[in-house]
Design an enzyme around this catalytic site. Structure first.
Site, PDB file in Angstrom:
ATOM      1  N   ARG A  83      -0.802  -2.704 -18.848  1.00 52.95           N
ATOM      2  CA  ARG A  83      -2.071  -2.075 -18.801  1.00 52.95           C
ATOM      3  C   ARG A  83      -2.222  -1.150 -17.766  1.00 52.95           C
ATOM      4  O   ARG A  83      -2.485  -1.298 -16.796  1.00 52.95           O
ATOM      5  CB  ARG A  83      -2.902  -3.203 -18.829  1.00 52.95           C
ATOM      6  CG  ARG A  83      -4.520  -2.684 -18.855  1.00 52.95           C
ATOM      7  CD  ARG A  83      -5.262  -3.969 -19.216  1.00 52.95           C
ATOM      8  NE  ARG A  83      -4.937  -4.801 -20.403  1.00 52.95           N
ATOM      9  CZ  ARG A  83      -5.198  -4.229 -21.682  1.00 52.95           C
ATOM     10  NH1 ARG A  83      -5.937  -3.218 -21.896  1.00 52.95           N
ATOM     11  NH2 ARG A  83      -4.776  -5.019 -22.609  1.00 52.95           N
ATOM     12  N   GLU A 128      -0.294   4.827  -0.559  1.00 48.44           N
ATOM     13  CA  GLU A 128      -1.242   5.835  -0.955  1.00 48.44           C
ATOM     14  C   GLU A 128      -0.251   7.096  -0.801  1.00 48.44           C
ATOM     15  O   GLU A 128       0.466   6.991   0.170  1.00 48.44           O
ATOM     16  CB  GLU A 128      -2.483   6.058  -0.227  1.00 48.44           C
ATOM     17  CG  GLU A 128      -3.416   4.755  -0.524  1.00 48.44           C
ATOM     18  CD  GLU A 128      -4.696   4.886   0.363  1.00 48.44           C
ATOM     19  OE1 GLU A 128      -4.607   5.710   1.308  1.00 48.44           O
ATOM     20  OE2 GLU A 128      -5.680   4.108   0.072  1.00 48.44           O
ATOM     21  N   LYS A 170      -0.274   0.389 -25.158  1.00 50.92           N
ATOM     22  CA  LYS A 170      -0.559   0.395 -26.762  1.00 50.92           C
ATOM     23  C   LYS A 170       0.679   0.568 -27.479  1.00 50.92           C
ATOM     24  O   LYS A 170       1.451  -0.398 -27.418  1.00 50.92           O
ATOM     25  CB  LYS A 170      -1.779   1.486 -26.986  1.00 50.92           C
ATOM     26  CG  LYS A 170      -3.016   1.123 -26.425  1.00 50.92           C
ATOM     27  CD  LYS A 170      -4.115   2.040 -26.823  1.00 50.92           C
ATOM     28  CE  LYS A 170      -5.390   1.854 -25.799  1.00 50.92           C
ATOM     29  NZ  LYS A 170      -6.403   2.686 -26.073  1.00 50.92           N
ATOM     30  N   THR A 230      -2.193   5.971 -22.425  1.00 49.56           N
ATOM     31  CA  THR A 230      -2.262   4.625 -21.768  1.00 49.56           C
ATOM     32  C   THR A 230      -0.764   4.425 -21.895  1.00 49.56           C
ATOM     33  O   THR A 230      -0.190   5.033 -22.672  1.00 49.56           O
ATOM     34  CB  THR A 230      -3.069   3.415 -22.527  1.00 49.56           C
ATOM     35  OG1 THR A 230      -2.651   3.549 -23.782  1.00 49.56           O
ATOM     36  CG2 THR A 230      -4.521   3.875 -22.500  1.00 49.56           C
ATOM     37  N   ASP A 275      -4.996  13.483 -25.677  1.00 47.81           N
ATOM     38  CA  ASP A 275      -4.952  11.997 -25.089  1.00 47.81           C
ATOM     39  C   ASP A 275      -4.340  11.094 -26.181  1.00 47.81           C
ATOM     40  O   ASP A 275      -4.820  10.840 -27.093  1.00 47.81           O
ATOM     41  CB  ASP A 275      -6.549  11.540 -25.055  1.00 47.81           C
ATOM     42  CG  ASP A 275      -6.509   9.986 -24.582  1.00 47.81           C
ATOM     43  OD1 ASP A 275      -5.584   9.432 -24.783  1.00 47.81           O
ATOM     44  OD2 ASP A 275      -7.683   9.485 -24.359  1.00 47.81           O
ATOM     45  N   TYR A 317       0.881  -1.184   0.145  1.00 49.76           N
ATOM     46  CA  TYR A 317      -0.157   0.002   0.179  1.00 49.76           C
ATOM     47  C   TYR A 317       0.730   1.310   0.077  1.00 49.76           C
ATOM     48  O   TYR A 317       1.691   1.212   0.857  1.00 49.76           O
ATOM     49  CB  TYR A 317      -0.820   0.112   1.161  1.00 49.76           C
ATOM     50  CG  TYR A 317      -2.264  -0.098   0.860  1.00 49.76           C
ATOM     51  CD1 TYR A 317      -3.044   0.951   0.037  1.00 49.76           C
ATOM     52  CD2 TYR A 317      -3.295  -1.205   1.095  1.00 49.76           C
ATOM     53  CE1 TYR A 317      -4.211   0.837  -0.413  1.00 49.76           C
ATOM     54  CE2 TYR A 317      -4.410  -1.473   0.604  1.00 49.76           C
ATOM     55  CZ  TYR A 317      -4.996  -0.341  -0.061  1.00 49.76           C
ATOM     56  OH  TYR A 317      -6.310  -0.650  -0.646  1.00 49.76           O
TER      57      TYR A 317
HETATM   58  C1  LIG Z   1      -7.464   3.195 -25.242  1.00 48.84           C
HETATM   59  C2  LIG Z   1      -7.771   4.481 -25.136  1.00 48.84           C
HETATM   60  C3  LIG Z   1      -8.161   4.976 -23.952  1.00 48.84           C
HETATM   61  C4  LIG Z   1      -8.514   4.377 -22.398  1.00 48.84           C
HETATM   62  O1  LIG Z   1      -7.688   3.462 -21.985  1.00 48.84           O
HETATM   63  P1  LIG Z   1      -8.073   2.247 -20.986  1.00 48.84           P
HETATM   64  O2  LIG Z   1      -6.882   2.016 -20.511  1.00 48.84           O
HETATM   65  O3  LIG Z   1      -8.630   1.112 -21.794  1.00 48.84           O
HETATM   66  O4  LIG Z   1      -9.158   2.899 -20.000  1.00 48.84           O
HETATM   67  C5  LIG Z   1      -8.432   6.470 -23.515  1.00 48.84           C
HETATM   68  N1  LIG Z   1      -8.343   7.226 -24.898  1.00 48.84           N
HETATM   69  C6  LIG Z   1      -7.905   6.851 -25.884  1.00 48.84           C
HETATM   70  C7  LIG Z   1      -7.941   7.596 -27.106  1.00 48.84           C
HETATM   71  C8  LIG Z   1      -7.881   5.393 -26.146  1.00 48.84           C
HETATM   72  O5  LIG Z   1      -7.657   4.942 -27.407  1.00 48.84           O
END
Ligand SMILES: *Cc1c(COP(=O)(O)O)cnc(C)c1O
Length: 427
Positions: A237, A58, A231, A228, A202, A56
């Site tokens: 993840r 936090e 990807k 993220t 994003d 933990y």
């Molecule tokens: C995949 C994705 C997310 C979200 O990611 P998670 O880890 O699945 O919550 C947010 N924004 C964009 C543009 C994405 O392609």
């Protein structure tokens, strides 16, 4: 003596051990072409499966709410310092459990409920968290969507500018889940500043390309950048937030305690490993190959008579209109899955089909590139995709493509030692 604490997974839970073995086999013998997926390194898997899961922690390094954090503090500092080195950001928070939670934290840091967000239309490539009515974003904020132009099918920057002046949003959002062209962060950042809005990119999909300079960086132009890490960045993840120093405190408070409790320290450590890999020369070569592979796939599919949205790709992903060949995206996804090629159906801009059918499939090159496949394999695979979709009901075509897929996969093994080990255990 064996106790609850010292059994192997196969001894403790044969059913879950079998699930993992089955998944190792599925990965080994299918072509993974879902654009948001990738395969992490053995080193990252090892960090994720470590005792750091127990802790933990936090709070933030040096300012925790629990004792015994001196060791995990080192991991989080390594992750933060490496992220700053890669992306050149002023502040970073590496604790978000996912991309969605990273986005939620920025909204909570920058906005009040009911404020207006100008974001990319989900039907044109945006993400659920950019304002889908069923998502917290669409339920908590007023969403004004912008899209792509009808002819070029690229982001309509003039429309963003017009809508920004008309609606005076508090936040201008960019970034996408299914967009194959370079995003002009500079222009969007300027539009946001001109109307007194915050700006956010994003980069969940393209973070790996941004990390090595193969896509222009949003960092100089945006107040907030979320991503993220799983990807194109090829890490565990999870999510991450970068921002200007002036927003650092608000962002950190929004992640903890507003959105999350204790961070996943095994995942934070795995992010540090991912960032170390991203700083190595081989990572840039990998990303270059990701782009070349996507380009070849798009060219070959286009030559085979499919329509690539916007005419091609600058990154790792493409949207393929399969309706021009008389198939829905759902039918194409199914036919390809049966032949051993994993993709997802996807709406195309101005789609005439309902979302559960859709006119397109989204295809990406990151995972196949991680296996070591290059341009010649992409040409062959594009041919198989075309073959499987020319006769989606034919059992003999399906079987023939399936066999060739398997043979190709065997030439480009992934997690080979794990596969051998689990096959031995479960046979
Ligand atoms: C995949 C994705 C997310 C979200 O990611 P998670 O880890 O699945 O919550 C947010 N924004 C964009 C543009 C994405 O392609």
């Amino acid at each position: 003596m064996t106790t609850l604490m010292n059994r192997s997974l196969a001894q403790a839970d044969p059913e879950i051990a079998a699930v993992i073995a089955d998944e190792e086999r599925r990965l080994a013998y299918n072509l993974e072409m879902i654009a948001s997926e990738n395969f992490v390194s053995e080193a990252i898997l090892e960090a994720m499966g470590s005792v750091l899961t127990n802790k933990y922690a936090e709070g933030y390094p040096g300012k925790r709410y629990y004792g015994g954090c001196e060791v995990v503090d080192v991991a989080e500092d390594l992750a933060r310092n490496r992220a700053r080195q890669i992306f050149g950001c002023e502040h970073v928070n590496v604790q978000p459990h996912s991309g969605s939670q990273a986005n939620m934290a920025v909204y909570l840091a920058a906005l009040n409920y009911g404020d207006t967000i100008l974001g990319m239309n989900l039907a044109h490539g945006g993400h659920l968290t950019h304002g889908h009515p069923l998502n917290f974003s669409g339920r908590s904020y007023k969403i004004v969507p912008y899209g792509v132009t009808k002819d070029a099918e690229t982001i309509d920057y003039d429309e963003i500018e017009r809508l920004a002046h008309e609606h005076k949003p508090k936040l201008v959002l960019c970034g996408a889940s299914a967009y194959s062209r370079i995003i002009d962060f500079e222009r969007i950042g300027k539009i946001a500043r001109d109307v007194g809005a915050y700006s956010m990119a994003d980069v969940a999909h393209i973070a790996g390309l941004v990390a090595v300079g193969l896509h222009p960086s949003p960092i100089p132009h945006m107040d907030f950048v979320t991503t993220t890490t799983h990807k194109t960045l090829r890490g565990p993840r999870a999510g991450m937030i970068m921002c200007r120093e002036q927003f650092a405190k608000d962002v950190d408070r929004a992640v903890f305690p507003t959105v999350q409790g204790g961070p996943l320290m095994h995942i934070v450590a795995a992010k540090a490993v991912c960032f170390k890999e991203a700083l190595e020369p081989g990572f840039k070569e990998y990303q270059q190959q990701v782009i070349s592979n996507a380009r070849v796939l798009a060219e070959e599919l286009s030559a085979a008579g499919f329509r690539i949205i916007s005419g091609g790709t600058d990154n790792h992903v493409m949207l393929v209109d399969v309706f021009v060949k008389g198939l829905t995206g759902a039918q194409a996804e199914k036919a390809l899955e049966r032949a051993g090629v994993t993709v997802n159906k996807n709406a195309i801009p101005f789609d005439t089909q309902p979302p559960m059918k859709a006119s397109g499939v989204r295809i990406g090159s990151p995972a196949l590139t991680t296996r070591g496949m290059k341009e010649p394999e992409m040409k062959v695979i594009a041919g198989w995709i075309s073959e499987a979709l020319a006769d989606p009901e034919s059992e003999s075509v399906r079987k023939s493509v399936r066999e060739r897929v398997k043979a190709l996969c065997e030439r480009f093994p992934i997690y080979e030692a794990r596969l051998v080990r689990s096959l031995a255990q479960t046979s």
